[in-house]
Write an enzyme that holds these catalytic residues in place. Structure first.
Site, PDB file in Angstrom:
ATOM      1  N   LEU A  32      -8.605  12.432   0.147  1.00  0.00           N
ATOM      2  CA  LEU A  32      -8.944  12.512   1.685  1.00  0.00           C
ATOM      3  C   LEU A  32     -10.335  13.466   1.723  1.00  0.00           C
ATOM      4  CD1 LEU A  32      -5.702  13.429   3.363  1.00  0.00           C
ATOM      5  CD2 LEU A  32      -6.647  11.326   3.806  1.00  0.00           C
ATOM      6  N   GLN A  85     -11.594  10.498  -7.968  1.00  0.00           N
ATOM      7  CA  GLN A  85     -11.787   9.179  -7.134  1.00  0.00           C
ATOM      8  C   GLN A  85     -13.369   9.092  -7.038  1.00  0.00           C
ATOM      9  OE1 GLN A  85     -11.346   8.166  -2.976  1.00  0.00           O
ATOM     10  NE2 GLN A  85      -9.793   6.542  -3.744  1.00  0.00           N
ATOM     11  N   CYS A 115     -12.152   2.484   1.395  1.00  0.00           N
ATOM     12  CA  CYS A 115     -12.813   3.236   2.607  1.00  0.00           C
ATOM     13  C   CYS A 115     -13.447   2.305   3.448  1.00  0.00           C
ATOM     14  CB  CYS A 115     -14.034   4.156   1.830  1.00  0.00           C
ATOM     15  SG  CYS A 115     -14.595   5.318   3.243  1.00  0.00           S
ATOM     16  N   LYS A 154      -7.717   2.014  -5.390  1.00  0.00           N
ATOM     17  CA  LYS A 154      -7.077   1.919  -4.168  1.00  0.00           C
ATOM     18  C   LYS A 154      -8.156   1.140  -3.204  1.00  0.00           C
ATOM     19  CE  LYS A 154      -5.583   5.598  -1.014  1.00  0.00           C
ATOM     20  NZ  LYS A 154      -6.084   4.982   0.499  1.00  0.00           N
ATOM     21  N   ARG A 240      -2.732  10.746   5.796  1.00  0.00           N
ATOM     22  CA  ARG A 240      -2.790  11.667   6.986  1.00  0.00           C
ATOM     23  C   ARG A 240      -1.719  12.491   7.201  1.00  0.00           C
ATOM     24  NH1 ARG A 240      -3.784   7.721  11.075  1.00  0.00           N
ATOM     25  NH2 ARG A 240      -2.704   6.378  10.142  1.00  0.00           N
TER      26      ARG A 240
END
Length: 348
Positions: A32, A85, A115, A154, A240
């Site tokens: 995140l 990442q 993203c 991802k 989240r």
């Protein structure tokens, strides 16, 4: 009463195999941006010591030109398993960055292809790669050749509801050498709105032989179990739901392993964690850490009497002591409320 089906229990009984690397947990902490720094990961790992953690996503172009590891890529030698990442659209830059990630201690290298933020997609990174599968394939092939650790991806299910391309895309990533894929069950146009479409994750699982990790709307142990039952995924990634609640990964992990639900942290325990988080960020990053802590503090300040006022105050703190004092006073008030309630119950 929440329980695991025999099929799910059997599926989760063995370690998660990512290529030649094994992880003794089927619950992962999502990368995140602006959140999963070294401090946050330490708090999550306290409750989930065997779970895979991810750094914030790192810009491969920035690494290429600056030649210095940013602080977001800093990994504690003791925090294993850990994945770094990366994002970009240049296969050669990503291969170079991946080698730096492995040198820093990454057990796997994850490529962000999901993203939705404009500043990432307009430069060809993130979810824009869903529209450019040839480049995405080239990236995975290039990075796979450059490092000896597993390379993972991802991504999302597609660009829009009319452009859901995840099935072809996922097969391409596996063929290019990806050892695991995490699928967020939303399109790029959804952002974080609406419900995650877990049914598409189930379809991806049906056609791949590599592990498929489900992501999207994992805000509780119950949601994680339901997602795993519905999708047949090999694990879940919490995103989240951990913001202001670094207990979640550990709660899910324990339930999947034992069938036992951890007690939910009390408001006082959550604020004690917030206090520690603030202090650790200040120790790690100084005044910049305090500024970064403001958003974290507002996420912790929910679900108890006086939370709204505390959120407003913590969102503008200028120094660490100001924040600590606000949290200490809130903890004291909550503790007093508990004492009053207990006294009233005793009288009754």
């Amino acid at each position: 009463m929440l329980s695991l089906s025999p099929t799910l229990k059997a599926r989760l009984a063995t370690p998660l195999k990512i290529g030649h690397f094994e992880v003794n947990s089927r619950v992962l902490q999502s990368p995140l941006s602006g959140v999963t720094d070294l401090v946050f990961r330490r708090l999550v790992r306290r409750h989930a010591p065997e779970s895979m953690m991810y750094t914030e996503m790192v810009n491969a172009t920035g690494l290429h030109y600056v030649k210095e590891l940013p602080i977001i890529m800093e990994v504690d030698p003791n925090e294993r398993p850990i994945s770094i990442q990366l994002f970009d659209c240049r296969p050669d830059f990503l291969a170079e960055a991946a080698q730096m990630a492995v040198a820093e201690g990454a057990d796997t290298v994850d490529i962000n292809m999901g993203c939705p933020v404009n500043k990432i997609t307009k430069n060809g990174g993130g979810s824009s790669l869903l529209r450019d599968p040839e480049t995405a394939e080239a990236i995975v092939r290039s990075v796979t050749k450059a490092v000896d650790v597993p390379v993972t991806v991802k991504t999302r299910i597609g660009w829009t509801d009319k452009e859901i391309t995840i099935l072809d895309f996922a097969k391409r990533m596996e063929a290019a050498g990806a050892q695991m894929i995490t699928v967020h069950g939303r399109t790029r146009s959804q952002g974080y709105n609406g419900n995650a479409k877990w049914e598409w994750i189930a379809k991806v699982k049906e056609i791949l032989s590599i592990p498929v990790i489900a992501n999207g709307d994992i805000f509780s142990v119950e949601a994680a179990v339901n997602c795993l039952e519905q999708t047949g995924a090999d694990g879940v990634m919490c995103s989240r739901g951990t913001m202001g609640y670094p207990f979640l990964v550990g709660e899910v992990d324990q339930f999947l392993k034992t069938g036992i639900l951890k007690p939910t942290p009390t408001p006082v325990e959550r604020l004690q964690c917030a206090r520690e988080h603030l202090y650790m960020l200040w120790e790690y990053k100084g005044d910049r850490g305090v500024r970064q802590a403001r958003k974290h503090m507002t996420w912790y300040s929910k679900g108890f009497a006086g939370a709204a006022d505390l959120r407003g105050q913590l969102s503008t703190i200028e120094n660490v002591q100001q924040g600590l004092d606000l949290i200490d006073r809130a903890i004291e008030r909550l503790a007093e409320d508990v004492e009053v309630e207990q006294a009233e119950l005793a009288i009754a």
